[in-house]
Design a protein around this motif. Structure first.
Motif, mmCIF file in Angstrom:
data_model
loop_
_atom_site.group_PDB
_atom_site.id
_atom_site.type_symbol
_atom_site.label_atom_id
_atom_site.label_comp_id
_atom_site.label_asym_id
_atom_site.label_seq_id
_atom_site.Cartn_x
_atom_site.Cartn_y
_atom_site.Cartn_z
ATOM 1 N N ALA A 25 0.805 -1.226 0.000
ATOM 2 C CA ALA A 25 0.000 0.000 0.000
ATOM 3 C C ALA A 25 0.837 1.275 0.000
ATOM 4 N N GLY A 44 7.577 -0.694 2.832
ATOM 5 C CA GLY A 44 7.336 -2.055 3.308
ATOM 6 C C GLY A 44 7.824 -3.018 2.234
ATOM 7 N N ASN A 71 11.512 -1.800 5.528
ATOM 8 C CA ASN A 71 10.859 -2.638 6.545
ATOM 9 C C ASN A 71 10.660 -4.073 6.059
ATOM 10 N N PHE A 73 9.380 -8.271 7.223
ATOM 11 C CA PHE A 73 8.748 -9.205 8.152
ATOM 12 C C PHE A 73 9.800 -10.219 8.583
ATOM 13 N N GLN A 176 3.033 -0.478 19.388
ATOM 14 C CA GLN A 176 1.886 -0.561 18.469
ATOM 15 C C GLN A 176 0.615 -0.948 19.226
ATOM 16 N N GLU A 179 -5.325 -0.284 18.177
ATOM 17 C CA GLU A 179 -6.083 0.525 17.220
ATOM 18 C C GLU A 179 -5.479 0.491 15.820
ATOM 19 N N GLY A 181 -3.886 -0.053 12.146
ATOM 20 C CA GLY A 181 -4.274 -0.767 10.934
ATOM 21 C C GLY A 181 -3.211 -1.779 10.550
ATOM 22 N N GLY A 182 -3.597 -2.799 9.780
ATOM 23 C CA GLY A 182 -2.636 -3.802 9.304
ATOM 24 C C GLY A 182 -2.297 -4.819 10.385
ATOM 25 N N ALA A 218 2.333 4.149 17.942
ATOM 26 C CA ALA A 218 1.635 3.802 16.702
ATOM 27 C C ALA A 218 0.261 3.242 17.028
ATOM 28 N N GLY A 220 -3.904 4.451 15.689
ATOM 29 C CA GLY A 220 -5.005 5.372 15.949
ATOM 30 C C GLY A 220 -4.611 6.835 15.940
ATOM 31 N N ILE A 221 -3.396 7.160 15.457
ATOM 32 C CA ILE A 221 -2.935 8.555 15.442
ATOM 33 C C ILE A 221 -3.153 9.105 14.037
ATOM 34 N N GLN A 239 4.445 6.741 14.597
ATOM 35 C CA GLN A 239 4.418 6.050 13.302
ATOM 36 C C GLN A 239 2.951 5.986 12.872
ATOM 37 N N LEU A 245 -2.651 6.394 3.993
ATOM 38 C CA LEU A 245 -3.298 5.614 2.918
ATOM 39 C C LEU A 245 -4.181 6.480 2.045
ATOM 40 N N TRP A 326 -6.899 -3.291 4.968
ATOM 41 C CA TRP A 326 -6.211 -2.867 6.190
ATOM 42 C C TRP A 326 -6.501 -1.406 6.494
HETATM 43 C C1 FMN Z 1 -2.245 -0.926 4.907
HETATM 44 C C2 FMN Z 1 -1.295 -1.205 6.017
HETATM 45 C C3 FMN Z 1 -0.215 -2.058 5.795
HETATM 46 C C4 FMN Z 1 0.736 -2.271 6.802
HETATM 47 N N1 FMN Z 1 1.847 -3.021 6.523
HETATM 48 C C5 FMN Z 1 2.870 -3.043 7.428
HETATM 49 C C6 FMN Z 1 4.126 -3.593 7.060
HETATM 50 O O1 FMN Z 1 4.334 -4.061 5.940
HETATM 51 N N2 FMN Z 1 5.106 -3.573 7.997
HETATM 52 C C7 FMN Z 1 4.940 -3.027 9.251
HETATM 53 O O2 FMN Z 1 5.876 -3.022 10.040
HETATM 54 N N3 FMN Z 1 3.745 -2.495 9.618
HETATM 55 C C8 FMN Z 1 2.721 -2.480 8.734
HETATM 56 N N4 FMN Z 1 1.526 -1.892 9.084
HETATM 57 C C9 FMN Z 1 1.338 -1.399 10.471
HETATM 58 C C10 FMN Z 1 1.974 -0.016 10.661
HETATM 59 O O3 FMN Z 1 3.369 -0.144 10.792
HETATM 60 C C11 FMN Z 1 1.478 0.742 11.913
HETATM 61 O O4 FMN Z 1 1.661 -0.047 13.067
HETATM 62 C C12 FMN Z 1 0.034 1.168 11.847
HETATM 63 O O5 FMN Z 1 -0.309 1.644 10.566
HETATM 64 C C13 FMN Z 1 -0.232 2.281 12.857
HETATM 65 O O6 FMN Z 1 -1.601 2.468 13.069
HETATM 66 P P1 FMN Z 1 -2.541 3.420 12.159
HETATM 67 O O7 FMN Z 1 -2.790 2.636 10.932
HETATM 68 O O8 FMN Z 1 -3.752 3.584 13.012
HETATM 69 O O9 FMN Z 1 -1.806 4.700 11.901
HETATM 70 C C14 FMN Z 1 0.556 -1.670 8.099
HETATM 71 C C15 FMN Z 1 -0.556 -0.850 8.310
HETATM 72 C C16 FMN Z 1 -1.468 -0.605 7.289
HETATM 73 C C17 FMN Z 1 -2.628 0.335 7.567
#
Ligand code: FMN
Length: 357
Positions: A25, A44, A71, A73, A176, A179, A181-182, A218, A220-221, A239, A245, A326
């Motif tokens: 994304a 990512g 980043n 996994f 993290q 709240e 996403g992902g 990270a 919900g911000i 973060q 998005l 997500w």
């Molecule tokens: C669409 C999407 C994809 C994500 N992919 C990853 C990822 O590849 N690696 C990662 O460390 N976190 C990933 N995350 C989690 C984010 O690092 C982060 O923890 C999260 O977006 C923070 O919360 P927020 O979405 O409320 O801002 C993803 C989050 C979203 C929304």
């Protein structure tokens, strides 16, 4: 001015906002715009090939010479449980039937975790920052990333995970909250029965008390209120994923973007049915009819191999019924503006609120 500059000084950035890596994304345009604005743009890499990672890095460096983050996994590959794969495919069979897709006879192992080959690439590319999700890779790989001059971050979902990460060599911890996403970055606590799911407000101060490295909030911000609150809770930076998005530079599909446009505060659920790991998505037919949590789903990432054909067939017919959409709980707070403008607004809004406090 920012009340805590430890993270900014450590990462060489002038604004304590990290655009979250979002596999599938994010985009080089998004990361470059955030980094050029003084924040930390991220790529990512979990769904990118080595060539795609190198090309994305070139694209970022063509726009800016500021620090950015790669980043990865680092999950443990699950044991191959043929019985579980078969039971899950049987659950999905009616949907395969409905969409006219042939049911696979077995599931592929799916995406690889960070390994020696990707480590070679990271050492060659030498980004300023490397972050990991789902713990850390084996110690020799962490040592090589450090020796290449990269700062190392990883996500914690409990104070105990944060302490483990620091003991194993991270420079800063991403706290993290549930709240977010992902995917949840959970790696040492159990999530299967609802435990370990701590909200950002409770998690950040407990992580800040538990470790002596900078903490990044990270989950919900999405505006200056969340950033100012994070600093008040003991964070040195944030973060943010979901809010980015909605920027035109993100690579979300039109279906995902439309779902984000409609999302209300209660639109999302924590679900494991798409990939086998808990992740926050906008609820859809798949999460409603199969989950949101089903402990029969194969372990990450095997479940993703089962849901992908459904997703592709449904999307080709214009439906997001089987797509992982997500998004975090603050999706409705996000503005539809270019990334550079979003970073400027977030920083100004936060600074104004911090100065007033
Ligand atoms: C669409 C999407 C994809 C994500 N992919 C990853 C990822 O590849 N690696 C990662 O460390 N976190 C990933 N995350 C989690 C984010 O690092 C982060 O923890 C999260 O977006 C923070 O919360 P927020 O979405 O409320 O801002 C993803 C989050 C979203 C929304």
């Amino acid at each position: 001015m920012w009340p805590d500059k430890r993270l900014m000084d450590m990462l060489g950035i002038t604004c304590p906002i990290i655009q979250a890596p979002m596999a599938g994304a994010d985009s080089p345009q998004l990361a470059a715009a955030v980094s050029a604005q003084g924040g930390l743009g991220s790529l990512g890499c979990a769904l990118r090939s080595a060539d795609q990672i190198a090309a994305a890095v070139r694209d970022v460096r063509n726009v800016t010479d500021q620090p950015f983050n790669l980043n990865f996994f680092c999950h443990q590959p699950p044991p191959h449980d043929v019985g579980q794969d078969g039971r899950w495919l049987a659950r999905l069979a009616p949907y395969y039937d409905e969409l006219g897709v042939a049911l696979p006879s077995e599931l592929s192992a799916g995406r690889d975790a960070f390994d020696a080959e990707l480590c070679d690439l990271v050492c060659e590319l030498a980004p300023a920052v490397v972050s990991f999700h789902f713990g850390l890779p084996p110690a020799p790989l962490v040592a090589r990333v450090r020796a290449a001059g990269c700062r190392i971050l990883s996500s914690a979902t409990t104070p105990a995970e944060a302490v483990w990460l620091v003991e194993h060599g991270v420079d800063a911890v991403i706290a993290q909250g549930v709240e977010a996403g992902g995917h949840r970055g959970v790696f040492a606590s159990s999530w299967q029965h609802g435990s370990g799911q701590i909200g950002t407000l409770a998690l950040v101060p407990q992580v800040a008390d538990a470790v002596d490295v900078p903490v990044i909030a990270a989950g919900g911000i999405a505006d200056g209120r969340g950033i100012a609150a994070s600093f008040a809770l003991g964070a040195s930076g944030v973060q943010i994923g979901t809010a980015f998005l909605r920027c035109p530079e993100s690579a979300v599909s039109p279906l995902h973007r439309a779902a984000l446009d409609r999302a209300q505060a209660d639109a999302t659920v924590l679900t494991n049915v798409f990939t086998g790991r808990p992740a926050r998505s906008i609820a859809n037919r798949m999460t409603r009819e199969l989950g949101p949590i089903d402990l029969d789903a194969p372990s990450f990432p095997r479940a993703a191999a089962a849901s992908l054909p459904l997703r592709l067939a449904a999307e080709a017919a214009g439906s997001g019924d089987f797509s992982s959409l997500w998004a975090g709980q603050a999706a409705a707070l996000a503005r539809v503006v270019p990334a550079a403008e979003l970073v400027r607004w977030l920083a100004e809004d936060a600074r104004m609120r911090i100065a007033r406090a």
